[in-house]
Motif scaffolding. Structure first.
Motif, PDB file in Angstrom:
ATOM      1  N   ASN A 210       0.797  -1.220   0.000  1.00 42.12           N
ATOM      2  CA  ASN A 210       0.000   0.000   0.000  1.00 42.12           C
ATOM      3  C   ASN A 210       0.832   1.273   0.000  1.00 42.12           C
ATOM      4  N   ASP A 211       2.162   1.129  -0.081  1.00 45.47           N
ATOM      5  CA  ASP A 211       2.982   2.321  -0.315  1.00 45.47           C
ATOM      6  C   ASP A 211       2.736   2.861  -1.720  1.00 45.47           C
ATOM      7  N   VAL A 212       2.229   1.988  -2.590  1.00 40.96           N
ATOM      8  CA  VAL A 212       1.815   2.432  -3.917  1.00 40.96           C
ATOM      9  C   VAL A 212       0.409   1.912  -4.184  1.00 40.96           C
ATOM     10  N   ILE A 213      -0.438   2.753  -4.752  1.00 43.23           N
ATOM     11  CA  ILE A 213      -1.825   2.373  -4.980  1.00 43.23           C
ATOM     12  C   ILE A 213      -2.197   2.682  -6.421  1.00 43.23           C
ATOM     13  N   LEU A 214      -2.682   1.654  -7.101  1.00 42.47           N
ATOM     14  CA  LEU A 214      -3.244   1.813  -8.435  1.00 42.47           C
ATOM     15  C   LEU A 214      -4.752   1.934  -8.322  1.00 42.47           C
ATOM     16  N   SER A 215      -5.363   2.885  -9.030  1.00 40.81           N
ATOM     17  CA  SER A 215      -6.805   3.027  -8.999  1.00 40.81           C
ATOM     18  C   SER A 215      -7.325   3.313 -10.408  1.00 40.81           C
ATOM     19  N   PRO A 216      -8.038   2.359 -11.005  1.00 37.51           N
ATOM     20  CA  PRO A 216      -8.250   0.998 -10.527  1.00 37.51           C
ATOM     21  C   PRO A 216      -7.013   0.141 -10.772  1.00 37.51           C
ATOM     22  N   SER A 217      -7.067  -1.094 -10.282  1.00 39.29           N
ATOM     23  CA  SER A 217      -5.927  -1.986 -10.463  1.00 39.29           C
ATOM     24  C   SER A 217      -6.167  -3.003 -11.567  1.00 39.29           C
ATOM     25  N   LYS A 218      -7.235  -2.844 -12.300  1.00 44.35           N
ATOM     26  CA  LYS A 218      -7.481  -3.680 -13.468  1.00 44.35           C
ATOM     27  C   LYS A 218      -8.253  -2.856 -14.483  1.00 44.35           C
ATOM     28  N   GLY A 219      -8.171  -3.253 -15.738  1.00 38.43           N
ATOM     29  CA  GLY A 219      -8.877  -2.552 -16.796  1.00 38.43           C
ATOM     30  C   GLY A 219      -8.355  -2.970 -18.151  1.00 38.43           C
ATOM     31  N   SER A 220      -8.887  -2.336 -19.159  1.00 34.45           N
ATOM     32  CA  SER A 220      -8.517  -2.699 -20.529  1.00 34.45           C
ATOM     33  C   SER A 220      -7.310  -1.889 -20.994  1.00 34.45           C
ATOM     34  N   ALA A 221      -6.687  -2.316 -22.070  1.00 36.92           N
ATOM     35  CA  ALA A 221      -5.586  -1.574 -22.675  1.00 36.92           C
ATOM     36  C   ALA A 221      -6.074  -0.178 -23.048  1.00 36.92           C
ATOM     37  N   GLY A 222      -5.256   0.834 -22.771  1.00 35.48           N
ATOM     38  CA  GLY A 222      -5.634   2.213 -23.039  1.00 35.48           C
ATOM     39  C   GLY A 222      -6.341   2.905 -21.905  1.00 35.48           C
ATOM     40  N   SER A 223      -6.660   2.171 -20.818  1.00 31.68           N
ATOM     41  CA  SER A 223      -7.348   2.773 -19.678  1.00 31.68           C
ATOM     42  C   SER A 223      -6.470   3.818 -19.000  1.00 31.68           C
ATOM     43  N   LYS A 224      -7.108   4.850 -18.447  1.00 34.28           N
ATOM     44  CA  LYS A 224      -6.388   5.859 -17.688  1.00 34.28           C
ATOM     45  C   LYS A 224      -6.352   5.430 -16.224  1.00 34.28           C
ATOM     46  N   ILE A 225      -5.148   5.423 -15.651  1.00 34.24           N
ATOM     47  CA  ILE A 225      -4.929   4.895 -14.307  1.00 34.24           C
ATOM     48  C   ILE A 225      -4.274   5.971 -13.444  1.00 34.24           C
ATOM     49  N   SER A 226      -4.705   6.016 -12.179  1.00 34.87           N
ATOM     50  CA  SER A 226      -4.061   6.882 -11.191  1.00 34.87           C
ATOM     51  C   SER A 226      -3.080   6.048 -10.369  1.00 34.87           C
ATOM     52  N   PHE A 227      -1.897   6.636 -10.101  1.00 34.18           N
ATOM     53  CA  PHE A 227      -0.859   5.944  -9.327  1.00 34.18           C
ATOM     54  C   PHE A 227      -0.383   6.899  -8.239  1.00 34.18           C
ATOM     55  N   SER A 228      -0.480   6.456  -6.974  1.00 33.35           N
ATOM     56  CA  SER A 228      -0.004   7.285  -5.864  1.00 33.35           C
ATOM     57  C   SER A 228       1.052   6.524  -5.083  1.00 33.35           C
ATOM     58  N   GLY A 229       2.046   7.257  -4.589  1.00 35.95           N
ATOM     59  CA  GLY A 229       3.135   6.649  -3.833  1.00 35.95           C
ATOM     60  C   GLY A 229       3.378   7.385  -2.531  1.00 35.95           C
ATOM     61  N   THR A 230       3.806   6.649  -1.518  1.00 39.33           N
ATOM     62  CA  THR A 230       4.154   7.237  -0.217  1.00 39.33           C
ATOM     63  C   THR A 230       5.452   6.616   0.271  1.00 39.33           C
ATOM     64  N   THR A 231       6.047   7.221   1.285  1.00 41.03           N
ATOM     65  CA  THR A 231       7.280   6.752   1.968  1.00 41.03           C
ATOM     66  C   THR A 231       8.476   6.657   1.025  1.00 41.03           C
ATOM     67  N   PHE A 232       8.467   7.419  -0.064  1.00 45.00           N
ATOM     68  CA  PHE A 232       9.658   7.494  -0.911  1.00 45.00           C
ATOM     69  C   PHE A 232      10.604   8.562  -0.342  1.00 45.00           C
ATOM     70  N   SER A 233      11.786   8.636  -0.883  1.00 44.87           N
ATOM     71  CA  SER A 233      12.763   9.618  -0.425  1.00 44.87           C
ATOM     72  C   SER A 233      12.240  11.026  -0.727  1.00 44.87           C
ATOM     73  N   PRO A 234      12.216  11.915   0.277  1.00 45.83           N
ATOM     74  CA  PRO A 234      11.692  13.278   0.057  1.00 45.83           C
ATOM     75  C   PRO A 234      12.448  14.005  -1.048  1.00 45.83           C
ATOM     76  N   ASN A 235      11.674  14.741  -1.841  1.00 47.08           N
ATOM     77  CA  ASN A 235      12.219  15.612  -2.889  1.00 47.08           C
ATOM     78  C   ASN A 235      13.079  14.848  -3.902  1.00 47.08           C
ATOM     79  N   SER A 236      12.762  13.571  -4.083  1.00 55.19           N
ATOM     80  CA  SER A 236      13.563  12.729  -4.967  1.00 55.19           C
ATOM     81  C   SER A 236      12.865  12.559  -6.308  1.00 55.19           C
ATOM     82  N   THR A 237      13.634  12.400  -7.364  1.00 56.74           N
ATOM     83  CA  THR A 237      13.088  12.140  -8.696  1.00 56.74           C
ATOM     84  C   THR A 237      12.599  10.690  -8.776  1.00 56.74           C
TER      85      THR A 237
END
Length: 874
Positions: A210-237
């Protein structure tokens, strides 16, 4: 020379014998080792406390002459082949302990060679944990549960020692941002996982990161997906990849915030193939987290019908949902079943847990909820928030009783059995086009339900049409036949009064087995402990002046506690034995007991128990519940075996063969004790020969909930049980076959295709819904329970020979389930199972029927208000 030759031949024969024995030993070794380990004659190989070498002993399995060989490197060993079979720790008598049956052993890895090996008494259950991406995540806490109690714990990877064919549950915990998702091996999303094994088995708990969350986590090719991340290194690329290839994102340049968070979106590559893909995020210092995205066709659901009445079973089939996902089903936005919001009103699903398989498909059954006429929405959602809906149209429906009768007779619409009409609407009734006035005004409630009564007009004999409609024009029509005044009808006559919570009764077989008795009977009062005797004298049941016995030390209550069953020895004429099922508090624990008394006659001619013999305990220690749900019905078969109904005590353990709860038991009572008990196990019981000592050999059938009543047809051997349901269905179990599994708690009613692969599963032969059946007014508001059942043979009730009579004390009815010779079972559209046909016999009872018996061609029954009635047809 001759002697030497003979000696040589004998030696060859000996070596050949050793060789055969050796091969057998090698072949049987896994079972032998398992037997040794199961019997705890040796410790587990994974025992870390094996001690020094001088505390070990070695068994030399075989030393054989080696067969001739041409291999040069075996010359030095061509004399003998010695196989060291095993070296194990010898337990010291000074510190030997009786190891618990359920123990956990921490192991750094799972020995896959042990998985799927057969086991006799003890089996190994390996539990490992991994991410959805396939990466291992050891150290997750896991619990082994039996009968609601935690019996072992540890951290993954772990091996539990469990009893063969015993029902357990395995539960894994979440930790930090790791959240349980599903069981890879079982295609189930339920946690804890119910499990019973007869081979060494491995189960894999799959987690999401759950440090990374896909919403939704399934779908068809070409679907638009949201990706969120936490606990990564601050201010990092942040660099994003799809299956290792750099992914185009929005925004294209990603930098974590000062707290290490970020949110981006991307499109699933148009060329992505169906199946799982890895989406990975890596920051500038090498921290990497990944999630799995499943590319699949768009999800869909279908309904077995799109038009139905309230209470109709609807099968929902889903495709292309998240694999191994728990499913939430809703009706008009309110969740049903597991994860439900108001299940006392909405009911539950079948199965109880609805999960997709590894292909994202599922089947489930719901009962159409009480709702107004018109269109309603059935929706489905999986763990990836993928949602799909279908519409269903609810139609008006009215049940009336009877559908034929004399001119001027009364017609009943039982409470709530008019349904699917408009809300808060006045109901109008027409008889062949002429408006008739009901006994009192009838108005629907907010969900379109109603009940009431009206009278048939004075009209000639013939068939007429009754039309029932609301103020919005919704209409239901049903034919009604007016019969001649001389035509017989069903009616109820009271024959015994003044009882205190009568629960069960039986006619005394005083004319011998399979013969019609004199009409003498015993009735039990569940809470007083009184067993009352009635003699049939001059056409009346006359109460004996004193009870047969007042059973002491009962655990009583309003529900099924106290005296719950009675059965006479079929050879009563010679044995004078009568058996009872009771509940008692034994040193702080509630148990069910089968007890018996010996009858005699006192100086006044009363039938009383023999005080010189007293009470005898036949079978005890049957787990019971202080709040009831303990069943308790008793019945002998023609061979002298006693069948016993043991409810599940609200424990939901009908699949656990190590307990007597939620089962039908079968024993053979003995005249005198043998091995300290007054019964034996029939050799034809399904588990009588099982080598697993923890499996209860008394079990005849399982998967039972609360079989309040049952009967065995004396002519056909059919065994039907009136099994009280939960919140959605009442069920009649067919337990004729030895070892039948009626499905509870996995299924409350028949399920399409047995998706949980229950062993020995036999679907119900009949079931009916609470929705549209249970009363919504009066003292039985919102209640429904199957409480009676008996086979009928005779001609007094026309065309009902061989029928199984049953009733529902809250609905207040008597119904006959017809034998297939009179009415062929029909395929139920939702479950795909054959469903027997029924005919209504009588409606309008109060707190009845509680129990039924047949004597002299007529049906007798008890009610909880303290009476016994007979069903007449005249």
């Amino acid at each position: 020379m001759i002697n030497n030759k003979n000696d040589s031949g004998m030696m060859q024969k000996k070596y050949l014998t050793f060789l055969v024995l050796g091969v057998l030993f090698l072949t049987m070794s896994p079972l032998i080792l398992d037997l040794f380990a199961s019997a705890q004659l040796m410790p587990s190989f994974a025992d870390a406390s094996s001690g020094s070498m001088n505390s070990k002993w070695c068994i030399l399995g075989l030393c054989l002459p080696k067969f001739p060989t041409t291999s040069a490197n075996t010359a030095s060993a061509n004399t003998k082949l010695c196989i060291l079979w095993w070296c194990i720790q010898r337990p010291s008598p000074a510190i030997a302990t009786n190891t618990p049956a359920n123990t956990a052993t921490n192991t750094p890895t799972v020995n896959t060679a042990d998985v799927n090996m057969p086991c006799l008494i003890k089996c190994k259950l390996f539990v490992i944990t991994q991410l959805a991406t396939g990466d291992s995540i050891p150290g997750m806490f896991v619990s082994l549960i039996q009968n609601g109690q935690v019996v072992a714990t540890g951290s993954t990877p772990i091996a539990f020692t469990v009893n063969n064919s015993t029902q357990y549950s395995v539960e894994v915990d979440n930790y930090a941002n790791y959240a349980f998702d599903h069981w890879k091996d079982k295609n189930m999303a339920s946690n804890p996982l119910p499990i019973s094994i007869s081979r060494n088995t491995q189960v894999i708990a799959v987690y999401n990161d759950n440090d990374v969350i896909l919403s939704p986590s399934k779908g068809s090719a070409g679907s638009k997906i949201s990706f969120s991340g936490t606990t990564f290194s601050p201010n990092s690329t942040i660099t994003m990849t799809w299956d290792g290839n750099v992914l185009t994102t929005n925004p294209s340049n990603i930098t974590a915030s000062s707290t290490g968070d970020f949110i981006i979106s991307f499109q699933v590559p148009a060329t992505a193939s169906y199946g799982p893909h890895m989406v990975q995020a890596t920051d500038g210092v090498g921290n990497t987290h990944a999630a799995q995205f499943n590319v699949s066709p768009n999800s869909s659901i279908t309904l077995s019908t799109n038009s139905a009445n309230v209470g109709t079973g609807i099968r929902i089939t889903g495709n292309n949902f998240e694999p191994n996902s728990q499913i939430t089903i809703s009706y008009d936005g309110k969740a049903i079943g597991e994860g439900l919001q108001d299940f006392q009103d909405l009911g539950t699903t079948i199965p109880w847990y609805v999960d997709t398989d590894s292909n994202g498909t599922f089947n489930a059954i719901i009962s159409v909820i009480r709702s107004v006429t018109g269109m309603h929405t059935v929706s489905v959602q999986d763990s990836s928030n993928d949602q799909n809906s279908q519409s269903i149209t609810v139609k008006p429906h009215v049940f009336i009783y009877p559908t034929s009768g004399h001119s001027g007779s009364q017609v009943l619409i039982p409470p709530s059995q008019g349904n699917g009409f408009a809300a808060n609407s006045t109901i109008a009734i027409k008889f062949n086009g002429t408006t008739i006035t009901p006994s009192s005004a009838i108005t629907t409630d907010a969900e379109g339900n109603f009940g009431g009564t009206f009278s048939v007009p004075k009209v000639p004999t013939g068939t007429y049409q009754i039309q029932i409609s609301d103020s919005q024009g919704n209409t239901f029509s049903i034919p009604y036949t007016v019969t001649p005044s001389t035509a017989p009808t069903y009616n109820v006559q009271r024959v015994v009064t003044g009882l205190n919570l009568p629960d069960t009764f039986a006619f005394i077989p005083d004319n011998g087995p399979n013969a019609e008795g004199s009409g003498a009977l015993m009735i039990t009062e569940k809470n007083t402990g009184n067993v009352l005797v009635f003699n049939y004298t001059k056409g009346k049941f006359v109460r004996q002046a004193i009870p047969f016995v007042t059973i002491p030390n009962l655990k009583v209550g309003y529900e099924d506690n106290g005296i719950l069953g009675i059965a006479f020895d079929p050879n009563w004429v010679s044995t004078k034995l009568v058996y009872f099922y009771v509940t008692r508090n034994v040193t702080g624990t509630i148990y069910g007991e089968v007890i018996r008394y010996h009858a005699t006659t006192d100086s006044s001619g009363n039938i009383v128990y023999d005080k010189t013999v007293g009470e005898q305990l036949v079978l005890g220690n049957i787990p019971a519940n202080h709040d009831g749900h303990n069943a308790g019905h008793l019945k002998f078969d023609s061979k002298g075996n006693l069948y016993i109904a043991a409810g599940d005590g609200w424990m939901w353990i009908g699949q656990d063969l190590t307990t007597l709860e939620g089962k039908i038991l079968r024993i053979t009572p003995l005249d005198q004790p043998s091995n300290g008990q007054l019964y034996s196990i029939p050799i034809t019981n399904p588990f009588a020969s099982s080598p697993n000592a923890t499996i209860k050999k008394e079990i005849w059938a399982y998967g039972i909930r609360n079989p309040f009543a049952f009967d065995i047809d004396s002519k056909t051997g059919k065994f039907y049980a009136s099994d009280v349901g939960y919140w959605t269905w009442e069920r009649i179990d067919n337990l004729t076959a030895s070892g039948t599994n009626a499905g509870w708690p996995n299924y409350e009613g028949p399920m399409y295709g047995n998706p949980e692969h229950l062993a020995n599963y036999v679907p119900q032969i009949y079931w009916y819904p609470h929705q549209g059946t249970q009363p919504l007014t009066g003292p039985m508001l919102g209640r429904s329970a199957l409480t009676a059942g008996v086979f009928y043979h005779g001609t007094y009730y026309p065309n009902l020979d061989g029928a199984y009579f049953f009733g529902d004390f809250a609905v207040g009815n008597i119904v006959a389930l017809l034998p297939s010779s009179q009415a062929a079972p029909q395929i139920d559209p939702a479950s795909g199972e054959l469903k027997s046909q029924v005919v209504p016999i009588y409606y309008g009872l109060a707190n009845a029927p509680i129990n039924m018996q047949v004597w002299n061609g007529k049906l007798y029954f008890l009610d909880l208000t303290g009476n016994m009635d007979v069903l007449n047809y005249n």
